[in-house]
Design an enzyme around this catalytic site. Structure first.
Site, PDB file in Angstrom:
ATOM      1  N   ALA A   1      10.998  31.572   6.736  1.00  0.00           N
ATOM      2  CA  ALA A   1      11.723  32.536   7.564  1.00  0.00           C
ATOM      3  C   ALA A   1      13.062  31.996   8.061  1.00  0.00           C
ATOM      4  CB  ALA A   1      10.852  32.958   8.744  1.00  0.00           C
ATOM      5  N   THR A   2      13.152  30.685   8.294  1.00  0.00           N
ATOM      6  CA  THR A   2      14.427  30.125   8.757  1.00  0.00           C
ATOM      7  C   THR A   2      15.518  30.338   7.716  1.00  0.00           C
ATOM      8  OG1 THR A   2      13.448  28.469  10.225  1.00  0.00           O
ATOM      9  CG2 THR A   2      15.619  27.975   9.329  1.00  0.00           C
TER      10      THR A   2
ATOM     11  N   ASN B   1       8.140  35.026  19.263  1.00  0.00           N
ATOM     12  CA  ASN B   1       7.251  33.917  18.916  1.00  0.00           C
ATOM     13  C   ASN B   1       6.731  33.157  20.125  1.00  0.00           C
ATOM     14  OD1 ASN B   1      10.155  33.192  18.928  1.00  0.00           O
ATOM     15  ND2 ASN B   1       9.402  31.116  18.685  1.00  0.00           N
TER      16      ASN B   1
ATOM     17  N   GLN C   1       6.469  36.760  12.918  1.00  0.00           N
ATOM     18  CA  GLN C   1       5.278  36.847  13.771  1.00  0.00           C
ATOM     19  C   GLN C   1       4.620  38.218  13.729  1.00  0.00           C
ATOM     20  OE1 GLN C   1       4.002  34.291  15.243  1.00  0.00           O
ATOM     21  NE2 GLN C   1       5.659  32.795  15.198  1.00  0.00           N
TER      22      GLN C   1
ATOM     23  N   SER D   1       7.457  34.914   6.735  1.00  0.00           N
ATOM     24  CA  SER D   1       7.049  33.519   6.529  1.00  0.00           C
ATOM     25  C   SER D   1       5.638  33.459   5.971  1.00  0.00           C
ATOM     26  CB  SER D   1       7.121  32.761   7.857  1.00  0.00           C
ATOM     27  OG  SER D   1       6.622  31.449   7.713  1.00  0.00           O
ATOM     28  N   GLY D   2       5.422  32.574   4.994  1.00  0.00           N
ATOM     29  CA  GLY D   2       4.111  32.458   4.369  1.00  0.00           C
ATOM     30  C   GLY D   2       3.055  31.854   5.264  1.00  0.00           C
ATOM     31  N   HIS D   3       3.415  30.804   6.003  1.00  0.00           N
ATOM     32  CA  HIS D   3       2.384  30.086   6.767  1.00  0.00           C
ATOM     33  C   HIS D   3       2.028  30.762   8.084  1.00  0.00           C
ATOM     34  CE1 HIS D   3       4.878  27.929   9.894  1.00  0.00           C
ATOM     35  NE2 HIS D   3       5.825  28.270   9.045  1.00  0.00           N
TER      36      HIS D   3
ATOM     37  N   THR E   1      14.614  27.031  -8.331  1.00  0.00           N
ATOM     38  CA  THR E   1      13.344  27.351  -8.987  1.00  0.00           C
ATOM     39  C   THR E   1      12.332  27.890  -7.980  1.00  0.00           C
ATOM     40  OG1 THR E   1      13.703  25.607 -10.623  1.00  0.00           O
ATOM     41  CG2 THR E   1      11.445  26.415 -10.357  1.00  0.00           C
TER      42      THR E   1
ATOM     43  N   CYS F   1       9.592  24.942  17.146  1.00  0.00           N
ATOM     44  CA  CYS F   1      10.897  24.518  16.635  1.00  0.00           C
ATOM     45  C   CYS F   1      11.770  23.904  17.724  1.00  0.00           C
ATOM     46  CB  CYS F   1      11.616  25.705  16.009  1.00  0.00           C
ATOM     47  SG  CYS F   1      10.699  26.439  14.647  1.00  0.00           S
TER      48      CYS F   1
END
Length: 482
Positions: free
Chosen positions: A152-153, A232, A260, A280-282, A320, A406
């Protein structure tokens, strides 16, 4: 013969342990000696008690603690195993079902998805495109509108800087809020250094923006409005649909940081008039190191890439694409779509249970952010007359946070809490409880009880708390400096 050798070894080990200071270990040490059959089968175990006085242990309740007047020592508290995890806003655990789908692409199907001349590349490319469809389906988008990134960043940097720079010849004004994630705020400051004008909108005391103020702030020079969906730190939900409608009517692009929100609350980019969105994936029980930027195609959003390379991902994000991570991300989004309703009911139940249990036992507990327009999995509480960092240290067997991961290295109080008008002392006393899909009732109850115990203990040590108990209004005291 073997038993004699083991007995001699144990005797030597116990002699060594007896010479160590008692604070080196917790209440118990288990020494396990393994036989010839290997680590899988322990032969002998010795339990050694390191504390000879019951008073070395913290009292089971705050009342007992006060009566015994035992000095509490954090280092003396023994923690068996790993801490409980209640920091779901920092990251979420990888869902085992996600890992199952990722593993083949980390071993057998290792081709570069951009290799077009052989089967290895075709296999990976197909898997990446399936994941693209899964991510798009979760937010009501088209697969071609999904750009894979590292998180996301990076998405926020591409969206904010990319749109602003592309339209810089005609428009040089960007609008955001004071409670955005640090990467959005820093991106805006970078634009200011390039000559852009940035408006940082304040929020109301409940953390939600003033729509009238946003409307008045939009000018013919405005190219982009960037406002996050769910905060967040305090979990507040912004009126994303209303913001999208306003921006569309004023011909201004609308970007939202939904890291979020995606997978936790329903989001449809078309009905909400969202032009760009960061994911964001995590944060959705997927792997770390992967994210996605939604970029609308109709009406088309143009942006300038922030890195050069091979032109992958429609030329917007060269590099990639990490097929195993993207596959896991896609599966996580697919699971989130299927289980969102169930997850919401479970998290709502646990959040209410945690909040009620704490507030029924403790007074002077303040919930930060709007209690209604909020994502219940993010519960931010301030405990008056308690230092937040001290409470976190006391709760070392529970993984919690006092704010954004963060910015956790900073000793300054949360800028989000300051933006909603929280007093500095309350901002320093805040704890964020993050509840997720795998959180259990037992974990919530244990955390609440442990929190209550240590808040009471820390307040007993506070002269300010004693003054409040005596009915003294601290705000009316004129403190003198010596």
């Amino acid at each position: 013969m073997e038993k004699q050798k083991v007995g001699h070894l144990l005797k030597k080990m116990l002699q060594f342990l007896g010479k160590l200071p008692k604070h080196v270990f917790g209440s118990n040490i288990v020494i396990t000696v393994y036989g010839k059959s290997g680590i899988g089968s322990p032969s002998y175990a010795v339990l050694c008690n390191r504390f000879y006085s019951a008073e070395a242990k913290p009292a089971s309740t705050s009342e007992e603690f006060r009566k015994k007047q035992v000095r509490f020592n954090i280092k003396a508290e023994h923690v068996d195993g790993r801490p409980l995890y209640l920091d779901a806003q920092a990251t979420t655990p990888l869902d085992p079902r996600v890992l199952d789908k990722m593993m083949p692409y980390m071993t057998n199907y290792y081709g570069n998805p951009h290799s077009r001349t052989h089967a290895y590349g075709w296999e990976s490319e197909k898997a990446v495109e399936i994941a693209r469809e899964q991510v798009a389906r979760l937010i009501g988008a088209e697969p071609k509108e999904i750009i894979f990134t590292s998180g996301a960043t990076e998405c926020n940097n591409i969206a904010v800087k990319g749109v602003a720079r592309f339209y810089a010849s005609k428009k040089k004004h960007v609008i955001t809020t004071q409670t955005e994630h640090k990467c959005v705020l820093d991106s805006c400051r970078a634009l200011e250094n390039e000559g852009f004008k940035v408006t940082y909108l304040p929020v109301k005391s409940n953390g939600i923006i003033d729509m009238k103020l946003l409307e008045d702030s939009i000018t013919p020079e405005t190219s982009l409005v960037s406002i996050m969906s769910v905060n967040n730190e305090i979990g507040v939900k912004q009126p994303v649909a209303d913001i999208g409608t306003l921006c569309r009517s004023r011909k201004v692009f609308f970007h939202t940081d939904a890291a979020q929100a995606v997978g936790k609350i329903p989001i449809d980019v078309n009905s909400m008039n969202i032009d760009l969105m960061s994911i964001s994936g995590h944060k959705v029980y997927g792997p770390k190191g992967v994210g996605a930027l939604y970029v609308r195609r109709r009406p088309r959003v143009r942006l300038e890439p922030i890195q050069s390379g091979g032109g992958q991902e429609r030329g917007l994000r060269s590099g990639t694409v990490p097929a195993p991570l993207v596959v896991g991300f896609g599966v996580a989004c697919d699971l989130a779509l299927k289980e969102m309703d169930y997850d919401k009911k479970w998290i709502d139940f646990l959040s209410k249970r945690l909040y009620d249990r704490i507030t029924q036992a403790l007074s002077h507990v303040i919930r930060n952010g709007d209690p209604e327009q909020t994502y219940s999995g993010c519960l931010n509480l301030s405990f008056a007359y308690v230092e937040g960092e001290s409470l976190l240290m006391a709760l070392k067997d529970v993984a919690l946070s006092s704010g954004s991961a963060c910015t956790s290295a900073s000793l300054e109080p949360s800028y989000v809490l300051r933006a909603i008008g929280t007093d500095e002392d309350l901002a320093h006393s805040s704890i964020r409880f993050g509840i997720g899909r795998f959180t259990t009732i037992e974990e919530v109850d244990y955390t609440a009880d442990k929190c209550i115990k240590h808040v009471e203990r820390l307040r007993e040590m506070s002269p300010l708390w004693e003054m409040v108990q005596e009915g003294i209004d601290l705000k009316n005291i004129q403190w003198s400096q010596h």
